[in-house]
Motif scaffolding. Structure first.
Motif, PDB file in Angstrom:
ATOM      1  N   THR A  32       0.799  -1.220   0.000  1.00 33.58           N
ATOM      2  CA  THR A  32       0.000   0.000   0.000  1.00 33.58           C
ATOM      3  C   THR A  32       0.836   1.277   0.000  1.00 33.58           C
ATOM      4  O   THR A  32       0.322   2.344  -0.303  1.00 33.58           O
ATOM      5  N   LYS A  38      -0.857  -4.704   3.094  1.00 32.85           N
ATOM      6  CA  LYS A  38      -1.963  -5.504   3.631  1.00 32.85           C
ATOM      7  C   LYS A  38      -1.714  -6.950   3.235  1.00 32.85           C
ATOM      8  O   LYS A  38      -1.462  -7.246   2.062  1.00 32.85           O
ATOM      9  N   THR A  40      -3.147 -10.972   3.458  1.00 38.41           N
ATOM     10  CA  THR A  40      -4.342 -11.775   3.698  1.00 38.41           C
ATOM     11  C   THR A  40      -4.055 -13.241   3.433  1.00 38.41           C
ATOM     12  O   THR A  40      -3.504 -13.595   2.387  1.00 38.41           O
ATOM     13  N   SER A  89      -6.511 -11.401   8.013  1.00 40.14           N
ATOM     14  CA  SER A  89      -5.962 -10.236   7.335  1.00 40.14           C
ATOM     15  C   SER A  89      -5.309  -9.275   8.320  1.00 40.14           C
ATOM     16  O   SER A  89      -5.820  -9.066   9.429  1.00 40.14           O
ATOM     17  N   LYS A  90      -4.170  -8.716   7.912  1.00 36.92           N
ATOM     18  CA  LYS A  90      -3.489  -7.703   8.717  1.00 36.92           C
ATOM     19  C   LYS A  90      -2.990  -6.605   7.793  1.00 36.92           C
ATOM     20  O   LYS A  90      -2.583  -6.867   6.660  1.00 36.92           O
ATOM     21  N   GLU A  91      -3.002  -5.366   8.313  1.00 39.56           N
ATOM     22  CA  GLU A  91      -2.580  -4.229   7.501  1.00 39.56           C
ATOM     23  C   GLU A  91      -1.796  -3.253   8.356  1.00 39.56           C
ATOM     24  O   GLU A  91      -2.137  -3.028   9.514  1.00 39.56           O
ATOM     25  N   LEU A  97       3.326  -6.953  10.315  1.00 39.54           N
ATOM     26  CA  LEU A  97       2.595  -7.995   9.587  1.00 39.54           C
ATOM     27  C   LEU A  97       3.118  -9.363   9.987  1.00 39.54           C
ATOM     28  O   LEU A  97       3.761 -10.077   9.213  1.00 39.54           O
TER      29      LEU A  97
END
Length: 203
Positions: A32, A38, A40, A89-91, A97
Motif C-alpha cells: 500500500t 496488507k 491476507t 488479514s493484517k494491515e 505484519l
C-alpha cells in the motif's frame, strides 16, 4: 522487514492429513506504500472435511487450547454446501505484519529496491520444510492422498502497483504477480522452486 506465515498454513494442511479432507490456501500481499502493506491468508476447506473439524472443535473442553483450531483467528465464513472459508488479514507497517510470533523461518520479507520500489520476497524453504514435511507413505496412502489433494493448491499473489521485476507469473495489466503451487507437488516433494519467489512493486 519480515512477515511470518508458515505456521498458519502448515497447521491447516496438517488438519487435512489427519481428517482426510481438502483445502486450498492463498497468501495475498498488497503493497500500500513504501513502508506499509496488507496481507491476507485465505484457507478454503471443502464440505468433505469441514463438518468433521467443526464437530471436533465443538467437543473440546474449556481447558483445551484453541490455538490449533481451524480459523481460531480471523473471519470464518460457512458456505451453503457445508464447506468453510477462513480469512485472516493484517494491515500496517511491514514490521507489524506477523501472523505467527513463534515461527523461525524468515517467511516474507520487504526491502527497498530503489526510490518508490518495494521488493517483496517469499522464502520457499518453509514450503518444503513445513508444508511438505510428511512421513514416508505406502502406496495405498499415496493413492488416497492423490485423490484428496488433486486440484488443490497453495497460491502466492503480490500486488499494489506496477510489477517491474519478478520470477512469478505477471498479470496482463502488470499490476500483480502470482505463483500457484499444487499441494500434490509439495506432498510428493516434486515441486521445483527457487530459493525465493519475489516481485518488485512500484509505488
Amino acid at each position: 522487514m519480515t512477515m511470518h506465515i508458515y505456521g498458519k498454513l502448515a497447521g491447516a494442511l496438517a488438519l487435512t492429513f489427519t481428517l482426510a479432507g481438502c483445502i486450498d490456501a492463498k497468501v495475498e500481499v498488497d503493497v500500500t506504500s513504501e513502508t506499509t502493506a496488507k496481507a491476507t491468508i485465505t484457507q478454503i476447506m471443502g464440505a468433505e472435511i469441514y463438518p468433521m473439524i467443526k464437530a471436533s472443535q465443538a467437543e473440546k473442553t474449556e481447558g483445551d487450547s484453541p490455538a490449533d483450531d481451524f480459523c481460531a483467528e480471523g473471519e470464518l465464513i460457512e458456505s451453503a454446501d457445508g464447506g468453510a472459508t477462513c480469512v485472516i488479514s493484517k494491515e500496517g507497517p511491514f514490521a507489524e505484519l506477523v501472523f505467527d510470533e513463534e515461527e523461525e523461518d524468515p517467511g516474507i520479507t520487504f526491502t527497498s529496491a530503489g526510490p518508490g520500489l518495494v521488493r517483496v520476497a517469499f522464502a520457499t524453504s518453509g514450503i518444503t520444510k513445513d508444508l511438505g514435511d510428511q512421513e514416508e507413505m505406502d502406496e495405498q496412502t499415496k493413492t488416497m492422498m492423490t485423490q484428496m489433494f488433486e486440484g488443490h493448491a497453495f497460491t502466492l499473489k503480490i500486488s499494489g502497483g506496477e510489477i517491474t521485476d519478478t520470477n512469478m507469473t505477471i498479470a496482463g495489466d502488470k499490476q500483480s504477480a502470482e505463483k500457484v503451487i499444487p499441494f500434490l507437488d509439495i506432498i510428493n516433494r516434486t515441486v521445483d522452486l527457487p530459493e525465493e519467489l519475489y516481485a518488485v512493486v512500484k509505488k
